[in-house]
Design a protein around this motif. Structure first.
Motif, PDB file in Angstrom:
ATOM      1  N   GLU A   7       0.853  -1.181   0.000  1.00 34.97           N
ATOM      2  CA  GLU A   7       0.000   0.000   0.000  1.00 34.97           C
ATOM      3  C   GLU A   7       0.890   1.233   0.000  1.00 34.97           C
ATOM      4  N   CYS A   8       0.599   2.138  -0.915  1.00 36.12           N
ATOM      5  CA  CYS A   8       1.365   3.367  -1.007  1.00 36.12           C
ATOM      6  C   CYS A   8       0.995   4.296   0.150  1.00 36.12           C
ATOM      7  N   GLN A   9       2.030   4.823   0.809  1.00 38.83           N
ATOM      8  CA  GLN A   9       1.800   5.731   1.922  1.00 38.83           C
ATOM      9  C   GLN A   9       1.479   7.141   1.435  1.00 38.83           C
ATOM     10  N   LYS A  10       1.675   7.360   0.176  1.00 33.65           N
ATOM     11  CA  LYS A  10       1.492   8.697  -0.366  1.00 33.65           C
ATOM     12  C   LYS A  10       0.126   8.852  -1.035  1.00 33.65           C
ATOM     13  N   CYS A  11      -0.188   7.927  -1.928  1.00 41.31           N
ATOM     14  CA  CYS A  11      -1.443   8.076  -2.681  1.00 41.31           C
ATOM     15  C   CYS A  11      -2.476   7.023  -2.310  1.00 41.31           C
ATOM     16  N   GLY A  12      -2.092   6.039  -1.488  1.00 39.05           N
ATOM     17  CA  GLY A  12      -3.058   5.037  -1.059  1.00 39.05           C
ATOM     18  C   GLY A  12      -3.275   3.911  -2.053  1.00 39.05           C
ATOM     19  N   PHE A  13      -2.550   3.927  -3.111  1.00 36.63           N
ATOM     20  CA  PHE A  13      -2.679   2.893  -4.137  1.00 36.63           C
ATOM     21  C   PHE A  13      -2.255   1.538  -3.569  1.00 36.63           C
ATOM     22  N   VAL A  14      -3.092   0.537  -3.735  1.00 34.68           N
ATOM     23  CA  VAL A  14      -2.773  -0.816  -3.269  1.00 34.68           C
ATOM     24  C   VAL A  14      -2.562  -1.700  -4.481  1.00 34.68           C
ATOM     25  N   GLU A  28       8.770   1.217  -3.709  1.00 27.26           N
ATOM     26  CA  GLU A  28       8.200   2.358  -4.414  1.00 27.26           C
ATOM     27  C   GLU A  28       6.839   2.016  -5.004  1.00 27.26           C
ATOM     28  N   CYS A  29       5.955   2.988  -4.915  1.00 22.23           N
ATOM     29  CA  CYS A  29       4.629   2.858  -5.508  1.00 22.23           C
ATOM     30  C   CYS A  29       4.747   2.774  -7.022  1.00 22.23           C
ATOM     31  N   ARG A  30       3.974   1.857  -7.588  1.00 24.57           N
ATOM     32  CA  ARG A  30       4.001   1.735  -9.045  1.00 24.57           C
ATOM     33  C   ARG A  30       3.335   2.929  -9.713  1.00 24.57           C
ATOM     34  N   ASP A  31       2.522   3.598  -8.965  1.00 22.90           N
ATOM     35  CA  ASP A  31       1.746   4.687  -9.548  1.00 22.90           C
ATOM     36  C   ASP A  31       2.461   6.028  -9.421  1.00 22.90           C
ATOM     37  N   CYS A  32       2.864   6.368  -8.196  1.00 23.68           N
ATOM     38  CA  CYS A  32       3.421   7.706  -7.971  1.00 23.68           C
ATOM     39  C   CYS A  32       4.867   7.677  -7.512  1.00 23.68           C
ATOM     40  N   GLY A  33       5.413   6.499  -7.217  1.00 19.89           N
ATOM     41  CA  GLY A  33       6.808   6.423  -6.793  1.00 19.89           C
ATOM     42  C   GLY A  33       7.001   6.705  -5.311  1.00 19.89           C
TER      43      GLY A  33
END
Ligand SMILES: [Zn+2]
Length: 81
Positions: A7-14, A28-33
């Motif tokens: 789970e991304c701590q920045k954008c919440g993307f799971v 790293e988040c796949r969406d926002c890094g």
């Protein structure tokens, strides 16, 4: 190969990632890094069918106790030898 959830701590993307045990965890988040946190997998360690504990090993007092004996095993179970 187990499936991990992050789970991304920045954008919440799971998102899920299938990784080997030897692979480095994703950071790293796949969406926002942004930084990601590893979630407990819901299904990654589920075993299909019976496990070693169904074959008489549970009666062996020397066998380590598995906390998930009633639910289908866990990733920490030693392999029966
Ligand atoms: Zn993100």
């Amino acid at each position: 190969m187990p499936m991990y959830e992050y789970e991304c701590q920045k954008c919440g993307f799971v998102f899920e990632a299938r990784q080997k045990f030897s692979d480095e965890p994703l950071s790293e988040c796949r969406d926002c890094g942004g930084a990601v946190k590893k979630l407990i997998s819901r299904s990654g360690f589920a075993l299909k069918g019976g496990g070693w504990y169904d074959q008489g090993y549970s009666a062996d007092k020397s066998a380590p106790k598995c906390p998930a004996n009633s639910g289908g095993g866990c990733g920490g179970c030693p392999k029966a030898s």
